[in-house]
Scaffold this active site. Sequence first.
Site, PDB file in Angstrom:
ATOM      1  CG  ASP A   1      -1.673   1.211   1.457  1.00 25.42           C
ATOM      2  OD1 ASP A   1      -2.303   1.663   0.481  1.00 25.42           O
ATOM      3  OD2 ASP A   1      -1.685   1.761   2.584  1.00 25.42           O
ATOM      4  CG  LEU A   2       1.611   5.716  -1.784  1.00 28.70           C
ATOM      5  CD1 LEU A   2       3.112   5.572  -2.027  1.00 28.70           C
ATOM      6  CD2 LEU A   2       0.980   6.519  -2.939  1.00 28.70           C
ATOM      7  CG  ASP A   3      -2.067   7.410   0.308  1.00 30.56           C
ATOM      8  OD1 ASP A   3      -1.153   8.174  -0.027  1.00 30.56           O
ATOM      9  OD2 ASP A   3      -3.073   7.207  -0.388  1.00 30.56           O
TER      10      ASP A   3
ATOM     11  CB  THR B   1       0.139  10.571   1.668  1.00 33.30           C
ATOM     12  OG1 THR B   1       0.557   9.216   1.551  1.00 33.30           O
ATOM     13  CG2 THR B   1       1.047  11.464   0.840  1.00 33.30           C
TER      14      THR B   1
ATOM     15  CE  LYS C   1      -4.996   6.104   9.125  1.00 34.28           C
ATOM     16  NZ  LYS C   1      -4.104   5.694  10.222  1.00 34.28           N
ATOM     17  N   GLY C   2      -7.622   3.589   3.297  1.00 35.85           N
ATOM     18  CA  GLY C   2      -7.644   2.561   2.259  1.00 35.85           C
ATOM     19  C   GLY C   2      -8.869   2.609   1.364  1.00 35.85           C
ATOM     20  CB  ILE C   3     -12.247   3.855   2.055  1.00 34.51           C
ATOM     21  CG1 ILE C   3     -12.250   2.910   3.255  1.00 34.51           C
ATOM     22  CG2 ILE C   3     -13.607   3.971   1.435  1.00 34.51           C
ATOM     23  CD1 ILE C   3     -12.755   1.533   2.989  1.00 34.51           C
TER      24      ILE C   3
ATOM     25  NE  ARG D   1     -10.035  11.643  -5.080  1.00 34.53           N
ATOM     26  CZ  ARG D   1      -9.503  11.966  -6.262  1.00 34.53           C
ATOM     27  NH1 ARG D   1     -10.183  12.717  -7.113  1.00 34.53           N
ATOM     28  NH2 ARG D   1      -8.296  11.548  -6.589  1.00 34.53           N
TER      29      ARG D   1
ATOM     30  CB  SER E   1      -1.987   2.977  -3.724  1.00 37.54           C
ATOM     31  OG  SER E   1      -2.636   4.155  -3.281  1.00 37.54           O
ATOM     32  CB  ALA E   2      -7.508   2.928  -2.632  1.00 34.84           C
ATOM     33  CB  SER E   3      -4.167   7.157  -3.768  1.00 33.95           C
ATOM     34  OG  SER E   3      -3.994   8.479  -4.213  1.00 33.95           O
TER      35      SER E   3
ATOM     36  CG  ASN F   1      -3.855  12.259  -6.024  1.00 27.88           C
ATOM     37  OD1 ASN F   1      -3.825  13.028  -6.980  1.00 27.88           O
ATOM     38  ND2 ASN F   1      -4.875  12.236  -5.169  1.00 27.88           N
TER      39      ASN F   1
ATOM     40  CE  LYS G   1      -5.744  -1.097  -0.993  1.00 26.84           C
ATOM     41  NZ  LYS G   1      -4.612  -0.294  -0.503  1.00 26.84           N
TER      42      LYS G   1
ATOM     43  CD  GLU H   1      -3.434  -1.736   2.897  1.00 33.82           C
ATOM     44  OE1 GLU H   1      -3.516  -0.767   3.683  1.00 33.82           O
ATOM     45  OE2 GLU H   1      -3.828  -1.673   1.730  1.00 33.82           O
ATOM     46  CG  ASP H   2      -1.913   2.801   6.462  1.00 35.58           C
ATOM     47  OD1 ASP H   2      -2.300   2.349   5.353  1.00 35.58           O
ATOM     48  OD2 ASP H   2      -2.177   3.954   6.853  1.00 35.58           O
TER      49      ASP H   2
HETATM   50  C1  BG6 Z   1      -5.972   5.484  -0.057  1.00 39.57           C
HETATM   51  C2  BG6 Z   1      -6.059   6.287   1.211  1.00 39.57           C
HETATM   52  O1  BG6 Z   1      -4.661   5.072  -0.249  1.00 39.57           O
HETATM   53  O2  BG6 Z   1      -6.391   6.250  -1.178  1.00 39.57           O
HETATM   54  C3  BG6 Z   1      -7.433   6.887   1.376  1.00 39.57           C
HETATM   55  O3  BG6 Z   1      -5.761   5.457   2.313  1.00 39.57           O
HETATM   56  C4  BG6 Z   1      -7.808   7.680   0.125  1.00 39.57           C
HETATM   57  O4  BG6 Z   1      -7.437   7.721   2.513  1.00 39.57           O
HETATM   58  C5  BG6 Z   1      -7.717   6.758  -1.094  1.00 39.57           C
HETATM   59  O5  BG6 Z   1      -9.130   8.201   0.229  1.00 39.57           O
HETATM   60  C6  BG6 Z   1      -8.069   7.464  -2.392  1.00 39.57           C
HETATM   61  O6  BG6 Z   1      -7.122   8.456  -2.668  1.00 39.57           O
HETATM   62  P1  BG6 Z   1      -7.271   9.570  -3.772  1.00 39.57           P
HETATM   63  O7  BG6 Z   1      -5.893  10.207  -3.794  1.00 39.57           O
HETATM   64  O8  BG6 Z   1      -7.601   8.879  -5.063  1.00 39.57           O
HETATM   65  O9  BG6 Z   1      -8.338  10.490  -3.331  1.00 39.57           O
HETATM   66 MG    MG Z   2      -2.784   3.187   3.521  1.00 40.30          MG
END
Ligand code: BG6
Ligand code: MG
Length: 222
Positions: free
Chosen positions: A10-12, A18, A46-48, A50, A117-119, A121, A148, A172-173
């Site tokens: 996982d990243l964040d 972050t 966390k992990g969910i 946006r 990562s779910a992000s 970004n 997730k 993971e965190d």
């Molecule tokens: C996850 C974070 O890695 O990414 C969440 O733990 C975040 O907090 C999710 O909401 C989505 O990220 P983003 O950058 O696409 O809004």
């Molecule tokens: Mg995380």
Amino acid sequence: MDKLQAFIFDLDGVITDTAEYHYLAWKALADELGVSFSRELNEELKGISRMDSLDKILEFGQKGAEFTTEEKEKLAKKKNEHYVLLIKKISPSDILPGIEKLLTDIKSAGLSLALASASKNATMVLEALNLKQYFDVIVDVNTLKKGKPDPEIFLRAAELLNVQPENCIGVEDAIAGVDSIKDAGMFAVAIGPEHLFPRADIVYQTTNDLSYNDLIGKFLNR
Ligand code: BG6
Ligand code: MG
């Protein structure tokens, strides 16, 4: 016999802090909406993704029915713009302690490495940290059906790496992230307070406690 083939990170909150910036950006939006939001509730975010995170915040404030899809998209966009502003100055000095050493040890051992990562970004953050070159695969969240805690993201990482899920270690965190790893049939490493992660195979309080040899030993003796 099972043998370790890959690590999936996982990243964040694992590679860099972050998770704190996501919290601050959601907190600002929640304050604006008049929703009471705490660090404790943030653990559920966390992990969910946006949009799922926004839905949870609106649920916490019993405001789920007050916004149209279009309005919710605007709110999510606003949070993301704030988040992107907060991470603007991110640099390799923001890599959490112990992480780069672990990534180096994994690659030196000839194992594969993926980011789950779910992000949206994530690639930008990895580039800002100058860590992208370590990863054989970065799962594109836009191609996934479920976020997730569904195991899809970790299973996709294994598929793209061409390895068996039971031969992977996920790191993971987030509670949702550990569920995702375990339901994918992988060995789960959690970073954070032990009581949050009853399903994890190992819990380390901080990334500083991560050690390649310790992890391998625990994986082989599972
Ligand atoms: C996850 C974070 O890695 O990414 C969440 O733990 C975040 O907090 C999710 O909401 C989505 O990220 P983003 O950058 O696409 O809004
Ligand atoms: Mg995380």
